[in-house]
Design an enzyme around this catalytic site. Structure first.
Site, PDB file in Angstrom:
ATOM      1  N   HIS A 163       0.952  -1.442   0.112  1.00 42.99           N
ATOM      2  CA  HIS A 163       0.083   0.000   0.026  1.00 42.99           C
ATOM      3  C   HIS A 163       0.747   1.171  -0.189  1.00 42.99           C
ATOM      4  O   HIS A 163       0.459   2.547  -0.372  1.00 42.99           O
ATOM      5  CB  HIS A 163      -1.032   0.146   1.248  1.00 42.99           C
ATOM      6  CG  HIS A 163      -2.157  -0.991   1.328  1.00 42.99           C
ATOM      7  ND1 HIS A 163      -2.988  -1.081   0.200  1.00 42.99           N
ATOM      8  CD2 HIS A 163      -2.358  -1.897   2.049  1.00 42.99           C
ATOM      9  CE1 HIS A 163      -3.701  -2.216   0.546  1.00 42.99           C
ATOM     10  NE2 HIS A 163      -3.358  -2.705   1.639  1.00 42.99           N
ATOM     11  N   ASP A 199      -2.551 -10.281  -2.455  1.00 41.27           N
ATOM     12  CA  ASP A 199      -3.129  -9.911  -1.194  1.00 41.27           C
ATOM     13  C   ASP A 199      -4.553  -9.515  -1.171  1.00 41.27           C
ATOM     14  O   ASP A 199      -5.119  -9.327  -2.157  1.00 41.27           O
ATOM     15  CB  ASP A 199      -2.399  -8.607  -0.568  1.00 41.27           C
ATOM     16  CG  ASP A 199      -2.740  -8.377   0.851  1.00 41.27           C
ATOM     17  OD1 ASP A 199      -1.956  -8.589   1.651  1.00 41.27           O
ATOM     18  OD2 ASP A 199      -3.859  -7.518   0.686  1.00 41.27           O
ATOM     19  N   HIS A 201      -6.131  -7.010  -0.484  1.00 42.33           N
ATOM     20  CA  HIS A 201      -6.422  -5.611  -0.845  1.00 42.33           C
ATOM     21  C   HIS A 201      -5.654  -5.305  -2.214  1.00 42.33           C
ATOM     22  O   HIS A 201      -4.567  -5.802  -2.083  1.00 42.33           O
ATOM     23  CB  HIS A 201      -6.001  -4.785   0.323  1.00 42.33           C
ATOM     24  CG  HIS A 201      -6.700  -5.305   1.645  1.00 42.33           C
ATOM     25  ND1 HIS A 201      -6.065  -6.082   2.555  1.00 42.33           N
ATOM     26  CD2 HIS A 201      -7.875  -4.954   2.228  1.00 42.33           C
ATOM     27  CE1 HIS A 201      -6.841  -6.353   3.797  1.00 42.33           C
ATOM     28  NE2 HIS A 201      -7.962  -5.645   3.407  1.00 42.33           N
ATOM     29  N   ASP A 288      -4.416 -12.756   3.505  1.00 44.79           N
ATOM     30  CA  ASP A 288      -5.790 -12.367   4.075  1.00 44.79           C
ATOM     31  C   ASP A 288      -6.897 -12.684   2.908  1.00 44.79           C
ATOM     32  O   ASP A 288      -7.998 -12.228   3.394  1.00 44.79           O
ATOM     33  CB  ASP A 288      -5.771 -10.855   4.247  1.00 44.79           C
ATOM     34  CG  ASP A 288      -5.059  -9.834   3.156  1.00 44.79           C
ATOM     35  OD1 ASP A 288      -4.666 -10.443   2.262  1.00 44.79           O
ATOM     36  OD2 ASP A 288      -4.622  -8.952   3.626  1.00 44.79           O
TER      37      ASP A 288
HETATM   38  C1  SP5 Z   1      -1.046  -5.123   3.869  1.00 48.66           C
HETATM   39  C2  SP5 Z   1      -2.547  -4.929   4.352  1.00 48.66           C
HETATM   40  O1  SP5 Z   1      -3.223  -6.016   4.046  1.00 48.66           O
HETATM   41  N1  SP5 Z   1      -3.284  -3.861   4.676  1.00 48.66           N
HETATM   42  C3  SP5 Z   1      -4.609  -3.982   4.951  1.00 48.66           C
HETATM   43  C4  SP5 Z   1      -5.045  -2.707   5.508  1.00 48.66           C
HETATM   44  C5  SP5 Z   1      -6.608  -2.888   5.907  1.00 48.66           C
HETATM   45  N2  SP5 Z   1      -6.927  -1.634   6.618  1.00 48.66           N
HETATM   46  C6  SP5 Z   1      -8.212  -1.451   7.062  1.00 48.66           C
HETATM   47  C7  SP5 Z   1      -8.689  -2.663   7.674  1.00 48.66           C
HETATM   48  C8  SP5 Z   1     -10.173  -2.728   8.163  1.00 48.66           C
HETATM   49  C9  SP5 Z   1     -10.362  -3.070   9.405  1.00 48.66           C
HETATM   50  N3  SP5 Z   1     -11.573  -3.765   9.281  1.00 48.66           N
HETATM   51  C10 SP5 Z   1     -11.890  -4.693  10.473  1.00 48.66           C
HETATM   52  C11 SP5 Z   1     -13.306  -5.398  10.248  1.00 48.66           C
HETATM   53  C12 SP5 Z   1     -13.616  -6.111  11.664  1.00 48.66           C
HETATM   54  N4  SP5 Z   1     -14.849  -6.880  11.476  1.00 48.66           N
HETATM   55 ZN    ZN Z   2      -4.359  -7.107   2.661  1.00 51.53          ZN
END
Ligand code: SP5
Ligand code: ZN
Length: 348
Positions: A163, A199, A201, A288
């Site tokens: 990211h 990944d 994301h 993930d």
């Molecule tokens: C590297 C990587 O995988 N970065 C991901 C960053 C995501 N950040 C936002 C995550 C949002 C958290 N969601 C929580 C859901 C709880 N049920």
């Molecule tokens: Zn991720």
């Protein structure tokens, strides 16, 4: 498979991240890498090495100088504001979005923290710089091994990188390990390099870094940005710009996608990489995509990661694996190592 382990990763240990109006415990924790390391040892995948340190210019081939200088000194600046900050991580809360100026470097630390970031979910801690910098050495150690003739190598590091853009952090990422490895491969004479990001994301940072370039092909399979983080990039119509048109491939998939459809999407990305004529492959390896991941939404099972490794090996390219996301900590070791073992079995 040669493994490069970041022995400084625990120096980056965020306390809290902003999520839906409250500070919640960080998902991106040191145990992630510790579990992968233990699984590698248990299944005798290795050798596991500490990388040598590479010159800093590998960083500024990808990141802006003012960003790297900011990151390197950020914790000291944070402490200088208030000694009590030693107990608190630095989290941005102001950002210069549309109509604001980004050319002027503010004197105010919080203003600079926002200039160089895009979310409030990525705390900067006392050891963030040391850990991220050592992680780059892991990625470069793996890239160098592959240039030296290794079939594949794995950079086992955190914080993750995909990211992070040329001059911003976010999404738990500070230095873009995969992009730095890809650029290093180019500088070592590899004519065409592909980055495949699997990944959950979208790898917005990596895409942005190479978006106008025809020598590094970026392909990503990820949760549809209409509903999934990082929201503002990762659509299928992003195909590159200028000389880079045709060298960016996004395959967004709806939340809930299971392995059969996911596997076909990765096959599509690999066909793009093959048509491009890549001479080396960098895999941004996030796990993930796992069904039980607490921050993501695909449905992959642990055994599916063996198939992913096999499919990647079948692409037949010298391959640098770089560890990215994955937050189901109990299963993260099995899932990540399954990819590497599937690769090793198929690559022979
Ligand atoms: C590297 C990587 O995988 N970065 C991901 C960053 C995501 N950040 C936002 C995550 C949002 C958290 N969601 C929580 C859901 C709880 N049920
Ligand atoms: Zn991720």
């Amino acid at each position: 498979m040669l493994i490069f382990h970041n022995e400084k990763h625990e120096l980056h240990h965020g306390k809290l991240e902003m999520f839906r109006g409250e500070l919640v415990p960080c998902f991106e924790v040191p145990d992630r890498v510790n579990h992968v390391l233990r699984e590698l040892q248990a299944r005798s995948l290795g050798p596991i090495e500490i990388p040598p340190s590479f010159p800093a210019d590998a960083l500024t081939r990808v990141h802006s100088r003012r960003y790297v200088e900011f990151l390197a000194g950020a914790w000291d600046e944070w402490l200088a504001l208030d000694p009590g900050n030693a107990q608190r991580d630095a989290i941005p809360s102001f950002w210069p979005i549309r109509t604001f100026r980004c050319d002027v470097l503010p004197a105010n630390f919080q203003a600079r923290l926002g200039l160089f970031s895009y979310d409030a979910g990525t705390p900067l801690t006392a050891g963030t710089w040391a850990a991220a910098r050592a992680g780059v050495d892991c990625a470069l150690g793996a890239a160098k091994a592959v240039v030296g003739g290794a079939r594949a190598a794995f950079a086992l590091t955190r914080p993750p990188g995909h990211h992070a853009g040329a001059d911003f952090f976010g999404g738990y990422c500070f230095l873009n390990n995969a992009a730095i490895a890809a650029q290093w491969l180019r500088d070592a004479g590899v004519e065409r390099v592909a980055v495949l990001d699997i990944d959950y994301h979208h790898g917005n940072g990596t895409q942005a870094i190479f978006y106008k370039r025809p020598d590094v092909f970026f392909a990503s399979v990820h949760g549809d940005p209409r509903t999934e983080y990082p929201f503002y990039l990762g659509y299928a119509d992003e195909r590159g710009e200028g000389e880079g048109v045709g060298f960016n491939l996004n395959v967004p998939l709806p939340r809930g996608t299971a392995f059969a459809a996911w596997r076909e999407a990765m096959a599509q990305a690999l066909r793009g990489i093959s048509a491009f004529g890549a001479k080396a492959l960098v895999v941004s390896l996030g796990v993930d995509t796992f069904a039980k991941d607490p921050v993501a939404g695909f449905g992959l099972q642990s055994a599916d990661y063996l198939r992913i490794g096999e499919d990647l090996a079948a692409a037949g390219l010298p391959t640098v694996f770089v560890f990215e996301g994955g937050y189901a900590v109990d299963e993260i070791g099995v899932n990540a190592v399954n990819v590497l073992e599937g690769f090793r079995e198929r690559a022979g």
